[in-house]
Motif scaffolding. Structure first.
Motif, PDB file in Angstrom:
ATOM      1  N   GLU A   1       0.845  -1.202   0.000  1.00 56.56           N
ATOM      2  CA  GLU A   1       0.000   0.000   0.000  1.00 56.56           C
ATOM      3  C   GLU A   1       0.884   1.258   0.000  1.00 56.56           C
ATOM      4  O   GLU A   1       0.634   2.196  -0.760  1.00 56.56           O
TER       5      GLU A   1
ATOM      6  N   THR B   1       2.483   1.642  -3.346  1.00 60.24           N
ATOM      7  CA  THR B   1       1.491   2.045  -4.348  1.00 60.24           C
ATOM      8  C   THR B   1       1.194   3.538  -4.230  1.00 60.24           C
ATOM      9  O   THR B   1       1.066   4.243  -5.245  1.00 60.24           O
ATOM     10  N   ILE B   2       1.094   4.005  -2.986  1.00 59.65           N
ATOM     11  CA  ILE B   2       0.821   5.436  -2.799  1.00 59.65           C
ATOM     12  C   ILE B   2       1.995   6.284  -3.301  1.00 59.65           C
ATOM     13  O   ILE B   2       1.795   7.348  -3.879  1.00 59.65           O
TER      14      ILE B   2
ATOM     15  N   LEU C   1       1.520   6.494  -6.882  1.00 58.70           N
ATOM     16  CA  LEU C   1       0.416   7.427  -7.173  1.00 58.70           C
ATOM     17  C   LEU C   1       0.862   8.887  -7.017  1.00 58.70           C
ATOM     18  O   LEU C   1       0.432   9.761  -7.767  1.00 58.70           O
ATOM     19  N   ASP C   2       1.752   9.125  -6.027  1.00 60.60           N
ATOM     20  CA  ASP C   2       2.313  10.471  -5.851  1.00 60.60           C
ATOM     21  C   ASP C   2       3.055  10.898  -7.119  1.00 60.60           C
ATOM     22  O   ASP C   2       2.895  12.017  -7.607  1.00 60.60           O
TER      23      ASP C   2
ATOM     24  N   GLU D   1       0.725  11.582  -9.940  1.00 57.50           N
ATOM     25  CA  GLU D   1       0.051  12.876  -9.786  1.00 57.50           C
ATOM     26  C   GLU D   1       0.991  14.004 -10.205  1.00 57.50           C
ATOM     27  O   GLU D   1       0.586  14.941 -10.903  1.00 57.50           O
TER      28      GLU D   1
ATOM     29  N   SER E   1      -3.094   7.486 -16.538  1.00 59.30           N
ATOM     30  CA  SER E   1      -4.423   7.079 -16.093  1.00 59.30           C
ATOM     31  C   SER E   1      -4.549   5.548 -16.097  1.00 59.30           C
ATOM     32  O   SER E   1      -5.106   4.949 -15.169  1.00 59.30           O
TER      33      SER E   1
ATOM     34  N   SER F   1      -2.827   4.133 -13.193  1.00 62.39           N
ATOM     35  CA  SER F   1      -3.658   4.367 -12.011  1.00 62.39           C
ATOM     36  C   SER F   1      -4.753   3.292 -11.889  1.00 62.39           C
ATOM     37  O   SER F   1      -5.037   2.803 -10.793  1.00 62.39           O
ATOM     38  N   ILE F   2      -5.337   2.911 -13.032  1.00 62.73           N
ATOM     39  CA  ILE F   2      -6.360   1.842 -13.012  1.00 62.73           C
ATOM     40  C   ILE F   2      -5.710   0.532 -12.551  1.00 62.73           C
ATOM     41  O   ILE F   2      -6.241  -0.179 -11.704  1.00 62.73           O
TER      42      ILE F   2
ATOM     43  N   LEU G   1      -3.208   0.099 -10.719  1.00 62.75           N
ATOM     44  CA  LEU G   1      -2.812   0.121  -9.304  1.00 62.75           C
ATOM     45  C   LEU G   1      -3.973  -0.240  -8.365  1.00 62.75           C
ATOM     46  O   LEU G   1      -3.755  -0.527  -7.188  1.00 62.75           O
ATOM     47  N   GLN G   2      -5.183  -0.268  -8.906  1.00 58.95           N
ATOM     48  CA  GLN G   2      -6.314  -0.717  -8.078  1.00 58.95           C
ATOM     49  C   GLN G   2      -6.139  -2.190  -7.697  1.00 58.95           C
ATOM     50  O   GLN G   2      -6.802  -2.681  -6.795  1.00 58.95           O
TER      51      GLN G   2
ATOM     52  N   THR H   1      -4.942   3.385  -0.724  1.00 58.10           N
ATOM     53  CA  THR H   1      -4.682   3.389  -2.171  1.00 58.10           C
ATOM     54  C   THR H   1      -5.931   3.803  -2.942  1.00 58.10           C
ATOM     55  O   THR H   1      -5.882   4.670  -3.817  1.00 58.10           O
ATOM     56  N   MET H   2      -7.056   3.173  -2.587  1.00 59.21           N
ATOM     57  CA  MET H   2      -8.292   3.469  -3.322  1.00 59.21           C
ATOM     58  C   MET H   2      -8.756   4.903  -3.086  1.00 59.21           C
ATOM     59  O   MET H   2      -9.244   5.557  -4.006  1.00 59.21           O
TER      60      MET H   2
ATOM     61  N   ARG I   1      -6.887   7.396  -2.568  1.00 55.80           N
ATOM     62  CA  ARG I   1      -6.002   8.236  -3.356  1.00 55.80           C
ATOM     63  C   ARG I   1      -6.379   8.195  -4.841  1.00 55.80           C
ATOM     64  O   ARG I   1      -6.418   9.228  -5.525  1.00 55.80           O
ATOM     65  N   ILE I   2      -6.665   6.989  -5.340  1.00 53.10           N
ATOM     66  CA  ILE I   2      -7.021   6.843  -6.762  1.00 53.10           C
ATOM     67  C   ILE I   2      -8.324   7.593  -7.063  1.00 53.10           C
ATOM     68  O   ILE I   2      -8.424   8.323  -8.048  1.00 53.10           O
TER      69      ILE I   2
END
Lengths: 275, 127
Positions: A73, A76-77, A80-81, A84, A165, A168-169, A171-172, B14-15, B17-18
């Protein structure tokens, strides 16, 4: 000694013989049972020790799974950072390109005005000088090739944004796998609880009933969670939602949810999806 | 840019954030977050929430329980609720619709799906 007395004695002797024979059989059975007990006791001890060892490792396995979830987690964040930041950079890049194109357009407009002015001036000059001036003018004519390249750059930025994008999908998947791990963890905790209960019973210690054993709450995860991008489940949800929305009771409750919403029956749902 | 205030509820950071990143790309920058239904209920009043996006499976209070709590509260029963979950079988979807969710998204979802659902819900709830 009379005849009847002899017969009684004979019967008693037979009974005694039978008892002795039965005793021998029972003794043999108990002897076998004792041998079995002596043989099985060390084996049971070893099984007990083995279960104890395995059982003591289960909480560690459970902790390890929880750690995996937390660490993935966190990673992953971090991704995501970065995504972004990339998205922001892309947007800034698009703004810069647009700004450059606007400035270039203004400059070209100015150049065109100058060219028109110089052309007017050239008409007043002797032929030779006018030719030289027109040659120079042709060298400063704004070229449209730059604009072709520049106009395609925002398209590249958009494609990069689409890729971020898509990442990002994907990473779900972290949330989905964490739910799968939570399901495994729940299983590990259940096995540990049952083994502990068994060991407590074996050692004579007091143990809680199996039903009271604490484990992770199964309502906090979806054991059936799967990473599936086919869109089938979303299509099903959309179809059912649409059918629900078109139901008369639902239409009567525009802004506020109705208490009498009509939902499709299971038979209608099955018919709709051919199942 | 929308001035609507959105509450994003999910026990997975995570979710959250997404969903929040996706909301930003479609113009929703006024976002509040909560890790479960119970925490979410405490966020609705002080933050004047206009829209709730919630997960289903969460500790303390599930997304379905949260939806029912919102629907049963006279002050907030009008707030649209969009559920985002891995659960995608017919029975689950019907259960969510019975709990009066306004939209249902199955993970993994695309930003376009989230945008379409929000647009659709905004359109129907402001009619």
């Amino acid at each position: 000694m009379n005849k009847g007395g002899n017969a009684d004695d004979s019967n008693r002797i037979d009974e005694l013989k039978n008892v002795i024979n039965l005793g021998k059989q029972i003794f043999g059975f108990f002897d076998g049972l004792m041998r079995f007990y002596y043989e099985i006791t060390p084996l049971l001890g070893r099984i007990n020790q083995s279960i104890e060892e395995s059982s003591s490792k289960l909480p560690r396995a459970s902790d390890s799974l929880s750690r995996v979830t937390k660490e993935t987690e966190r990673a992953t964040i971090e991704i995501l950072d970065i995504l972004e930041t990339m998205s922001q950079t892309i947007e800034e890049g698009k703004v810069q390109i647009q700004e450059y194109r606007t400035r270039k357009q203004k400059r070209n407009d100015t150049i065109r005005i100058c060219i028109r002015y110089l052309d007017t001036v050239a008409q007043t000059l002797p032929v030779e000088d006018a030719g030289k001036l027109r040659k120079k003018i042709s060298e400063i004519t704004p070229e449209s090739e730059d604009e072709d390249i520049l106009s395609s750059v925002p398209g590249y930025f958009d494609r990069i944004a689409d890729y971020t994008s898509d990442i990002s999908i994907s990473l779900q998947v972290q949330d989905i796998t964490s739910q799968q791990l939570a399901a495994v963890n729940h299983l590990v905790e259940s096995v540990h609880g049952r083994l502990k209960h068994l060991l407590d019973n074996y050692s004579g210690a007091e143990s809680s009933p199996i039903s009271e054993m604490v484990g992770s709450d199964p309502s906090t995860f979806d054991a059936e969670a799967e990473y599936n991008r086919s869109g089938d489940k979303q299509n099903l949800a959309d179809a059912l939602s649409e059918q629900h929305r078109q139901s008369p009771a639902s239409q009567n409750s525009n802004k506020e949810a109705s208490n009498t919403q009509i939902l499709p029956t299971q038979a209608e749902i099955d018919k709709m999806f051919g199942s | 840019m929308s001035d609507k205030r959105v509450l994003v509820v999910d026990d997975s950071a995570t979710m959250r954030r997404i969903v929040i990143n996706t909301l930003k790309t479609i113009g929703y920058t006024n976002v509040v977050e909560a890790a479960d239904g119970k925490e979410a209920l405490g966020q609705i009043y002080p933050n004047n929430i206009d829209f709730v996006i919630t997960d289903w499976n969460m500790p303390n209070m599930s997304g379905i329980e949260l939806t029912k709590a919102i629907r049963n509260d006279g002050n907030y029963s009008h707030i649209p609720v969009l559920i985002v979950t891995t659960r995608g079988i017919k029975e689950d979807i019907v259960e969510a619709l019975r709990a009066k969710v306004n939209g249902y998204i199955v993970k993994p979802f695309t930003p376009q799906v989230l945008k379409d659902k929000i647009d659709q819900i905004m359109k129907t709830t402001t009619q």
